[in-house]
Enzyme design. Structure first.
Site, PDB file in Angstrom:
ATOM      1  N   VAL A  70       0.886  -0.661   7.259  1.00 25.97           N
ATOM      2  CA  VAL A  70      -0.216  -0.899   8.208  1.00 25.97           C
ATOM      3  C   VAL A  70      -1.285   0.187   8.045  1.00 25.97           C
ATOM      4  CG1 VAL A  70      -0.830  -1.105  10.644  1.00 25.97           C
ATOM      5  CG2 VAL A  70       1.324  -2.066   9.829  1.00 25.97           C
ATOM      6  N   CYS A  71      -0.841   1.426   7.916  1.00 29.11           N
ATOM      7  CA  CYS A  71      -1.778   2.550   7.763  1.00 29.11           C
ATOM      8  C   CYS A  71      -2.632   2.380   6.516  1.00 29.11           C
ATOM      9  CB  CYS A  71      -1.018   3.865   7.674  1.00 29.11           C
ATOM     10  SG  CYS A  71       0.029   4.175   9.090  1.00 29.11           S
ATOM     11  N   THR A  72      -2.036   1.877   5.469  1.00 29.03           N
ATOM     12  CA  THR A  72      -2.779   1.672   4.221  1.00 29.03           C
ATOM     13  C   THR A  72      -3.944   0.714   4.459  1.00 29.03           C
ATOM     14  OG1 THR A  72      -0.760   2.050   2.978  1.00 29.03           O
ATOM     15  CG2 THR A  72      -2.537   0.902   1.817  1.00 29.03           C
TER      16      THR A  72
ATOM     17  N   LEU B 188      -6.723   2.445   6.869  1.00 26.03           N
ATOM     18  CA  LEU B 188      -7.637   3.423   6.262  1.00 26.03           C
ATOM     19  C   LEU B 188      -8.581   2.733   5.283  1.00 26.03           C
ATOM     20  CD1 LEU B 188      -5.700   6.758   5.933  1.00 26.03           C
ATOM     21  CD2 LEU B 188      -6.813   5.727   7.862  1.00 26.03           C
TER      22      LEU B 188
END
Ligand code: BEZ
Length: 213
Positions: free
Chosen positions: A45-47, A50
């Site tokens: 999800v973070c990928t 960002l």
């Protein structure tokens, strides 16, 4: 540091980031800032988050907003992971990511919620105004990626309502009518809103967005 609340001074800090050492207040300068945390590097999800934030760079710049991300992983990890973000999200990460290994900033901004995770930061979002006070805070769990279009929409509302005595109604989008602040009497509103307003109820008065031609 106790819990931060809306209107509180945003704590200043020095930090290591993927783009070198920064001082938060120097980085923000006289403009607005968005500081957001994510749980960990090399997570799916973070990928995507960002990557999404990077694609909105021009929109943040238009609004004079500096972007700053954070996770508790280290600088080398951030730098390697950024290569993956660039590759998989077809973008170039264009803002620093704080390497908060000692959790100094996470603790200052209350980004670790122990009942959710003892070790990782939750998805906090802080919007900070030119006076360095906290204008908005929202918190998402690790499992839910943020909507960056919504963050821009909220910043548009914050910037509009900072300079005009209006508030934005449910689901408002830039260009749509806004409501006149309850603190303004309808008598005073006549002089303040030359485009006119519609009094639906004495407390619900709609007017065209004031800063548009
Ligand atoms: C993610 O960014 O994909 C993620 C991080 C921590 C827990 C769950 C998902």
């Amino acid at each position: 540091m106790g819990t931060l609340r809306l209107g509180d001074k945003a704590p200043d800090f020095d930090a290591e980031t993927s783009e070198g050492k920064i001082n938060f207040y120097d980085y923000i300068g006289d403009g607005w800032a968005i500081l957001f945390s994510h749980p960990a590097d090399y997570t799916p999800v973070c990928t995507t988050e960002l990557g999404a934030a990077s694609k909105y760079k021009a929109e943040f710049e238009k609004r004079n907003v500096k972007v700053l991300a954070l996770s508790v992983d280290g600088v080398e990890s951030h730098k390697d992971w950024i290569k993956d973000i660039n590759e998989t999200q077809q973008t170039t990460v264009n803002f620093p990511i704080i390497a908060d290994e000692d959790r100094k900033v996470s603790e200052l901004y209350d980004m670790i919620h122990p009942n959710a995770s003892e070790t990782f930061t939750v998805r906090s979002v802080y919007v900070i105004g030119p006076d360095k006070t906290i204008k908005l805070m929202i918190t998402y769990p690790a499992s839910t990626g943020r909507n960056f279009a919504e963050l821009l929409r909220v910043i548009d509302s914050l910037q509009l309502t900072a300079y005009h005595k209006v508030a934005t109604p449910a689901d408002w989008k830039p260009g749509e009518d806004v409501v006149i602040s309850p603190s303004i009497s309808s008598e005073d509103a006549k002089g303040m809103f030359p485009k006119g307003f519609k009094e639906v109820k004495p407390y619900l008065r709609m007017t065209p967005q004031p800063n548009l031609n």
